[in-house]
Scaffold this active site. Structure first.
Site, PDB file in Angstrom:
ATOM      1  N   SER A   1      13.357 -15.739  16.993  1.00  0.00           N
ATOM      2  CA  SER A   1      13.722 -14.419  17.506  1.00  0.00           C
ATOM      3  C   SER A   1      12.619 -13.999  18.466  1.00  0.00           C
ATOM      4  O   SER A   1      11.637 -14.709  18.627  1.00  0.00           O
ATOM      5  CB  SER A   1      13.859 -13.385  16.398  1.00  0.00           C
ATOM      6  OG  SER A   1      13.407 -13.874  15.185  1.00  0.00           O
TER       7      SER A   1
ATOM      8  N   LYS B   1      18.619  -8.912  28.785  1.00  0.00           N
ATOM      9  CA  LYS B   1      18.909  -9.217  27.391  1.00  0.00           C
ATOM     10  C   LYS B   1      20.355  -8.794  27.141  1.00  0.00           C
ATOM     11  O   LYS B   1      20.646  -7.609  26.976  1.00  0.00           O
ATOM     12  CB  LYS B   1      17.948  -8.449  26.495  1.00  0.00           C
ATOM     13  CG  LYS B   1      17.945  -8.927  25.075  1.00  0.00           C
ATOM     14  CD  LYS B   1      16.745  -8.364  24.326  1.00  0.00           C
ATOM     15  CE  LYS B   1      16.722  -8.870  22.903  1.00  0.00           C
ATOM     16  NZ  LYS B   1      17.938  -8.554  22.151  1.00  0.00           N
TER      17      LYS B   1
ATOM     18  N   GLU C   1      24.178 -16.816  25.072  1.00  0.00           N
ATOM     19  CA  GLU C   1      24.736 -15.608  24.507  1.00  0.00           C
ATOM     20  C   GLU C   1      26.224 -15.583  24.852  1.00  0.00           C
ATOM     21  O   GLU C   1      26.593 -15.779  25.997  1.00  0.00           O
ATOM     22  CB  GLU C   1      24.014 -14.427  25.170  1.00  0.00           C
ATOM     23  CG  GLU C   1      23.939 -13.198  24.365  1.00  0.00           C
ATOM     24  CD  GLU C   1      22.863 -13.241  23.284  1.00  0.00           C
ATOM     25  OE1 GLU C   1      21.997 -14.156  23.302  1.00  0.00           O
ATOM     26  OE2 GLU C   1      22.901 -12.359  22.409  1.00  0.00           O
TER      27      GLU C   1
ATOM     28  N   LYS D   1       9.375 -13.862  30.051  1.00  0.00           N
ATOM     29  CA  LYS D   1       8.889 -15.129  29.518  1.00  0.00           C
ATOM     30  C   LYS D   1       7.791 -15.694  30.428  1.00  0.00           C
ATOM     31  O   LYS D   1       7.881 -15.565  31.652  1.00  0.00           O
ATOM     32  CB  LYS D   1      10.016 -16.168  29.460  1.00  0.00           C
ATOM     33  CG  LYS D   1      11.132 -15.834  28.484  1.00  0.00           C
ATOM     34  CD  LYS D   1      12.309 -16.802  28.647  1.00  0.00           C
ATOM     35  CE  LYS D   1      13.391 -16.492  27.614  1.00  0.00           C
ATOM     36  NZ  LYS D   1      14.628 -17.252  27.872  1.00  0.00           N
TER      37      LYS D   1
ATOM     38  N   CYS E   1      40.609  18.429  -1.734  1.00  0.00           N
ATOM     39  CA  CYS E   1      41.959  18.922  -1.940  1.00  0.00           C
ATOM     40  C   CYS E   1      42.413  18.331  -3.265  1.00  0.00           C
ATOM     41  O   CYS E   1      42.447  17.115  -3.417  1.00  0.00           O
ATOM     42  CB  CYS E   1      42.872  18.469  -0.804  1.00  0.00           C
ATOM     43  SG  CYS E   1      44.633  18.547  -1.231  1.00  0.00           S
TER      44      CYS E   1
HETATM   45 ZN   LIG Z   1      45.933  18.336   0.672  1.00  0.00          ZN
END
Ligand SMILES: [Zn+2]
Length: 720
Positions: A86, A118, A175, A317, A454
């Site tokens: 990574s 990237k 990628e 890089k 409810c």
């Molecule tokens: Zn309701």
């Protein structure tokens, strides 16, 4: 040891390698096979045999040393030829300057840099052997990824054969992503067909690359071979397969690095990009060599939306490979590269209104309705506000201009109001006192609850729709034809009163429905159900046979999600035995406990809930635990761990071979493990087995274990 290889043996080795590579390629690329599976295995075994006598032939080029060692299946683990690191991140100019200074100090000079965008996509590792595509894998943990070669063959920008003079072995990193225009189109089509949209282009790329195209092809082939399957079903399956392939074809690849390479001398990153270009691989047109890193970062921060794809930063890089080697890497990341991450995008938009929604369990949640605005790759017009307290805490008023971002690049979130833009017309949000769907008074079920609900679970349309949708979801019965729009149509058009009659649905009950009937011409309906209707009915049939734990999840019992449901299904053989169990019995189960037990007992005591169970049973829904068929019981009490790919078995297949004989497959090696089965490319589990002294079986030993049981397998190893 023999060091001289007879010419005859060497040429036979070359011949076998060619046959095997060709067969693999055709297999991966879905071309016509030239040899049968048996012939393939014979060649492979002969190759193994030659290499065991002449180990120096076991080079990196040998198919015995490559991906899987055997023909791998979709999503089987693939060990990358060289590790995919990574990158470390910096988040501002100062951090970048510190990094650049350290490079200068470590090298004693300022190197040439290469800068590139990237791309916010999915990292892949692609291997070409002798110029031909050999495998494509996801990044995984950097060492082992998942095989996606089969799906990758449909992506036009991944060439099957390289051009120019490619090296004999080339491992490429890149990628896979969607261009923003494609992403928008895909999402708008998903919305049209009432499917869940992707949160961002990266999720879309990952989801698309991980579709089971292979399974869809199998289904089509099966339906074709089965004379009983209807034309309709075949047509539906074909359309689904075509759709899956079409979306794969929209994926694009950009390559940005090289892993293992054989047969090419490269001195720098930029030189390798030239090679990749010459090989016909897609290199980004936005990279630059010898630029000023700070200027590069600043330029692209201002122009990040001028690119055809989403970017979340740039990468800097050190160009020269010799200098890269000098700098080396940490355990996690190379020291010669850095990612400059741009801050998550924050946009402003108008908060038009705050409304409330009613969830599956009746929970009332306020949400923001905003002027549509583009943020982190997609258009957003709604964001949850969780509860009344949250609205107060954020200090937002209806009519405010608000700051909006996507948390984790996925979930839209209002950060707060731009108070300086208020003109006095803004209004405070007031939590309603009745349910917006059924007008029942809403209340806090328990005094300490932040959430209001409810209480009309039985007939509140909003709750009914959410429950139906949940029944169709992946965690419950996984009914593809029962998405949110289908669920809404079933309730709003009066086709279902509640979920009790779901499995009694027929063509006749769907005819005339706006959503499920074919339109003939504008405004008029035919007397035929459409594809949405067909899909729902056929998927309901399949759903009737789902395992017991999924049925339990589908009932929407409070606190009973997939994990608890699986625990219950292991303890009880049928829904009836769960219903008959006492609260104490339920509570004593590990992973259930008193609160859940109470919730279960309470749920089954309500008459309209009992009615759901009765009607589902009447419609043929299986409420029993279907025990897996046991082929034999000679592995009862035996625990094994399988690592690496087993010739002749898929991962699931090898597991099933053990469980269908009464054995248990664990994921980690311990002293309790009876055997570790080791296939090609075993992982660290093999080392662990050796360390703990657990007997290790190869493919032959595995066959003995399956055929004749543990003691035969032990004596196969020369153990008593
Ligand atoms: Zn309701």
């Amino acid at each position: 040891m023999t060091t001289d290889i007879p010419t005859k043996t060497r040429s036979r080795w070359v011949e076998l390698v060619e046959i095997i590579e060709d067969a693999r390629r055709r297999y991966y690329l879905h071309d016509k096979p030239t040899i049968s599976d048996t012939e393939y295995d014979k060649c492979f075994n002969e190759l193994l045999d030659i290499e065991s006598k002449f180990p120096m032939l076991k080079s990196l080029d040998s198919p015995t040393q490559s991906v899987g060692g055997a023909r791998s299946e979709m999503f089987e683990p693939v060990t990358h030829l060289s590790r995919m690191y990574s990158l470390d991140n910096v988040f501002d100019d100062q951090e970048l300057k510190t990094w650049l200074d350290r490079i200068d100090k470590d090298l004693g000079q300022t190197p040439h840099y290469l800068g590139e965008l990237k791309i916010d996509g999915l990292a892949v590792d692609i291997v070409y052997r002798n110029g031909l595509l050999s495998s494509v894998a996801t990044r995984g943990d950097g060492t082992v990824g998942e095989d996606v070669t089969y799906n990758a063959q449909f992506i036009p920008s991944i060439p099957r054969a390289l051009t120019g003079k490619p090296p004999s072995l080339l491992e490429v990193r890149g990628e896979v992503f969607f261009e923003l225009a494609q992403f928008d189109q895909i999402n708008s089509e998903l919305e049209k067909s009432s499917k869940t949209e992707f949160a961002n282009p990266r999720n879309a790329a990952a989801g698309t690359l991980r579709q089971r195209v292979d399974r869809r092809e199998e289904e089509v082939a099966k339906a074709q071979a089965n004379s009983k399957s209807s034309e309709k079903r075949l047509a539906t399956l074909r359309t689904e397969l075509d759709d899956a392939i079409t979306i794969l074809q929209k994926l694009r690849l950009t390559v940005h690095g090289i892993g293992a390479v054989d047969g090419a001398k490269l001195a720098s990153q930029s030189e390798s990009y030239q090679l990749l270009k010459d090989c016909g691989l897609p290199v980004s047109s936005h990279y630059q060599v010898g630029m000023d890193p700070i200027k590069f970062v600043t330029y692209w921060q201002e122009h990040r939306h001028d690119v055809e794809h989403e970017i979340d930063g740039v990468v800097i890089k050190v160009d020269n490979f010799e200098l890269q080697r000098k700098l080396g890497e940490t355990a996690r990341a190379p020291r010669w590269a850095i990612a400059f991450k741009y801050p998550p995008e924050v946009v402003t938009t108008k908060l038009l209104d705050i409304k409330v929604s009613v969830g599956r369990t009746g929970r009332i949640t306020p949400f923001a309705h905003m002027q549509p605005v583009k943020v982190a790759g997609s258009t957003v017009e709604m964001a949850t506000l969780h509860n009344e307290q949250e609205v107060i805490r954020k200090g937002i008023l209806i009519g405010d201009t608000v700051y909006l971002r996507k948390a984790g690049d996925v979930i839209p979130e209002i950060i707060g109001a731009v108070e300086s833009l208020r003109d006095g017309s803004e209004k405070k949000f007031v939590m309603p006192i009745v349910c917006p769907s059924c007008k029942t008074n809403i209340l806090a079920v328990k005094d300490a609850d932040v959430d209001l609900r409810c209480p009309n679970a039985k007939s509140c349309p909003a709750q009914l729709i959410e429950r139906l949708f949940y029944i169709g979801s992946r965690q419950a019965l996984d009914i593809e034809g029962l998405g949110s729009k289908a669920a809404a149509a079933l309730i709003n058009e009066g086709i279902l009163k509640n979920e009790a009659d779901l499995f009694d649905l027929t063509e006749a009950s769907l005819i005339g429905s706006e959503f499920f009937t074919k339109a003939v011409s504008a405004g008029s309906k035919s007397n035929q159900i459409n594809m949405a209707g067909e899909k729902l009915l056929s998927q309901l049939e399949i759903a009737k046979t789902r395992p017991l734990w999924r049925i339990l999840v589908a009932l929407s019992i409070r606190h009973v999600g997939p994990t608890v449901a699986q625990t219950l299904a292991k303890e009880f053989s049928s829904l009836q035995s769960i219903i008959s169990a006492s609260g104490q019995q339920l509570a004593s189960i590990d992973g259930v406990g008193e609160i859940i037990a109470e919730s279960i007992s309470e749920w089954f005591s309500i008459d309209w809930h009992q009615d759901i169970v009765k009607k589902w049973q009447g419609a043929g829904v299986s409420l029993e635990q279907t025990a897996p068929k046991l082929l034999s019981d000679h592995l009862t009490g035996i625990s094994v761990v399988i690592t690496g790919s087993m010739p002749g078995y898929s991962r699931d297949g090898a597991n099933e071979a053990v469980t269908s004989r009464g054995g248990k497959v664990s994921s980690s090696v311990s002293k309790k493990t009876d055997f570790v089965i080791v296939g090609a490319n075993p992982g660290s589990k093999f080392d662990k087995a050796q360390e703990l002294g657990v007997p290790v079986l190869d493919a032959d030993g595995f066959a003995v274990l399956l055929e004749s049981g543990p003691s035969a397998a032990r004596s196969h190893l020369g153990l008593s």
